[in-house]
Scaffold this active site. Structure first.
Site, PDB file in Angstrom:
ATOM      1  N   LYS A  45       3.562 -11.389   0.671  1.00  0.00           N
ATOM      2  CA  LYS A  45       2.735 -10.834  -0.394  1.00  0.00           C
ATOM      3  C   LYS A  45       3.466 -10.804  -1.731  1.00  0.00           C
ATOM      4  O   LYS A  45       4.513 -10.194  -1.865  1.00  0.00           O
ATOM      5  CB  LYS A  45       2.306  -9.415  -0.037  1.00  0.00           C
ATOM      6  CG  LYS A  45       1.490  -8.731  -1.146  1.00  0.00           C
ATOM      7  CD  LYS A  45       1.156  -7.304  -0.822  1.00  0.00           C
ATOM      8  CE  LYS A  45       0.400  -6.636  -1.966  1.00  0.00           C
ATOM      9  NZ  LYS A  45       0.026  -5.240  -1.660  1.00  0.00           N
ATOM     10  N   SER A 102      -4.721  -4.870  -2.671  1.00  0.00           N
ATOM     11  CA  SER A 102      -4.049  -5.877  -3.478  1.00  0.00           C
ATOM     12  C   SER A 102      -3.415  -7.007  -2.655  1.00  0.00           C
ATOM     13  O   SER A 102      -2.905  -7.970  -3.229  1.00  0.00           O
ATOM     14  CB  SER A 102      -2.956  -5.197  -4.314  1.00  0.00           C
ATOM     15  OG  SER A 102      -1.983  -4.569  -3.466  1.00  0.00           O
ATOM     16  N   SER A 126      -4.484  -1.270   0.487  1.00  0.00           N
ATOM     17  CA  SER A 126      -4.248  -2.642   0.043  1.00  0.00           C
ATOM     18  C   SER A 126      -4.088  -3.667   1.148  1.00  0.00           C
ATOM     19  O   SER A 126      -4.103  -4.867   0.882  1.00  0.00           O
ATOM     20  CB  SER A 126      -3.012  -2.695  -0.871  1.00  0.00           C
ATOM     21  OG  SER A 126      -3.279  -2.092  -2.108  1.00  0.00           O
TER      22      SER A 126
END
Length: 347
Positions: A45, A102, A126
């Site tokens: 990520k 996210s 997220s």
């Protein structure tokens, strides 16, 4: 590895899941065949994901990072969005909708089959939100269980995979002393469509409740029919994020008390992962996609999202599973047992 890189090259210009792809380095990587994840391609990520504790443990187990996945771009005040090298990250089921975030690119890369596993982090939902909106499995570990750079203590490491069973490899690598936990069925569970305060979309509630009813019929869970509610954690979460934890101590303490009482009697709390379906790229409007997730970043409980079905307009819906603190391995095994009965059927 060749198949993963081919799929990324073919699909990513449209889906925009990656910020960078490390094709040459990944293809040239040599790993010992004796390592448990030898040669497994995975995504990390964001730009700094390669330095995370989880990524380092996966690499030590022989897995090979193929690229960094998209996260929200500059100037985006909502976090259910992503910006890849080719443009805004799109939902693989509905390109006109966001994938959530996210950990946006990680969820899309897994959902589209570019990688089987991608790392994430979860400070308010997220991992769970993009898992729900992309129709994959997402796990937020118990806060503090794994090292995190987040000084507020809200964010914890997580993973996104196609199925809960695929996430076993992740936990086995990042947790010292990992061992599968035998379960006895039915699991004792409570259900809440809104935690007492969220404005849950009626169709999202219907899809998740239908998944819960399938689990009851299959003998996987036994529901305690009493309603369960928390105080809205919005103000408390925002206070902690600002570095003012005392400002939200009263509602946070009350929610901890209620969750403690629940997990003294039940093994699982079940809710929709989000109160809404994926929104458009213009933003979520006044809705908080985090309404059903961020309470458990405050409380620290492990939580996961498993695919539950689709709304009538073709949007994936996730069912959130919350377990007692440090029951991460048990939670994963519960998810493995449950996802066999929450089969996604697209309208």
């Amino acid at each position: 590895m060749e198949e993963a890189l081919e799929r990324i090259a073919r699909l990513d210009p449209e889906l925009c899941a990656f910020i960078e792809v490390w094709g040459e380095a990944a293809a040239a990587q040599e790993t010992s065949p004796g390592l448990p994840l030898a040669g497994l391609p995975f995504g990390v990520k964001g730009p700094s994901g390669i330095r995370s504790y989880s990524a380092r443990r996966l690499i030590a187990a022989g897995a090979v990072p193929v690229g960094s996945t998209a996260v929200p771009g500059p100037g985006t005040y909502w976090q259910t969005w992503g910006l890849g090298a080719h443009g805004r990250t799109v939902n693989p089921w509905r390109p006109d909708r966001t994938p959530g975030g996210s950990s946006a690119g990680s969820a899309v890369a897994v959902a589209a089959g570019m990688v089987d596993l991608a790392t994430g982090s979860d400070g308010a939902g997220s991992v769970r939100i993009p898992a729900a909106w992309c129709g994959v499995f997402g796990l937020k570990t118990t806060n503090g269980l794994l090292p995190s750079p987040d000084r507020t203590g809200l964010a914890s490491a997580g993973v996104l995979t196609r199925t809960a069973a695929d996430a076993r490899a992740y936990l086995a690598c990042v947790l010292d002393g990992y061992a599968e936990v035998p379960l006895q069925f039915p699991l004792r569970a409570r259900w809440s469509p809104d935690l007492g305060f969220a404005r849950t979309d009626p169709e999202v509630e219907s899809v998740t409740l239908a998944a819960v009813e399938r689990l009851v019929s299959a003998g996987i869970v036994r529901l305690d029919e009493r309603p369960f509610a928390l105080l809205d954690p919005k103000d408390a979460w925002q206070a902690v994020r600002r570095g003012e934890p005392s400002a939200g101590s009263a509602p946070r303490g009350e929610n901890d008390r209620r969750l403690g009482a629940l997990f003294a009697q039940a093994q699982l709390l079940l809710t929709p992962a989000t109160p809404n379906r994926p929104h458009g790229h213009e933003g979520p409007g006044e809705l908080y996609s985090t309404a059903l997730t961020w309470a458990f970043n405050l409380s620290g409980h492990p939580a996961a999202s498993i695919p539950a079905g689709f709304t009538s307009d073709g949007c994936p819906v996730g069912l959130q599973l919350v377990a007692a603190r440090d029951a991460d391995v048990s939670l994963l095994e519960m998810a493995v047992a449950m996802e066999r009965h929450t089969i996604m059927v697209r309208p």
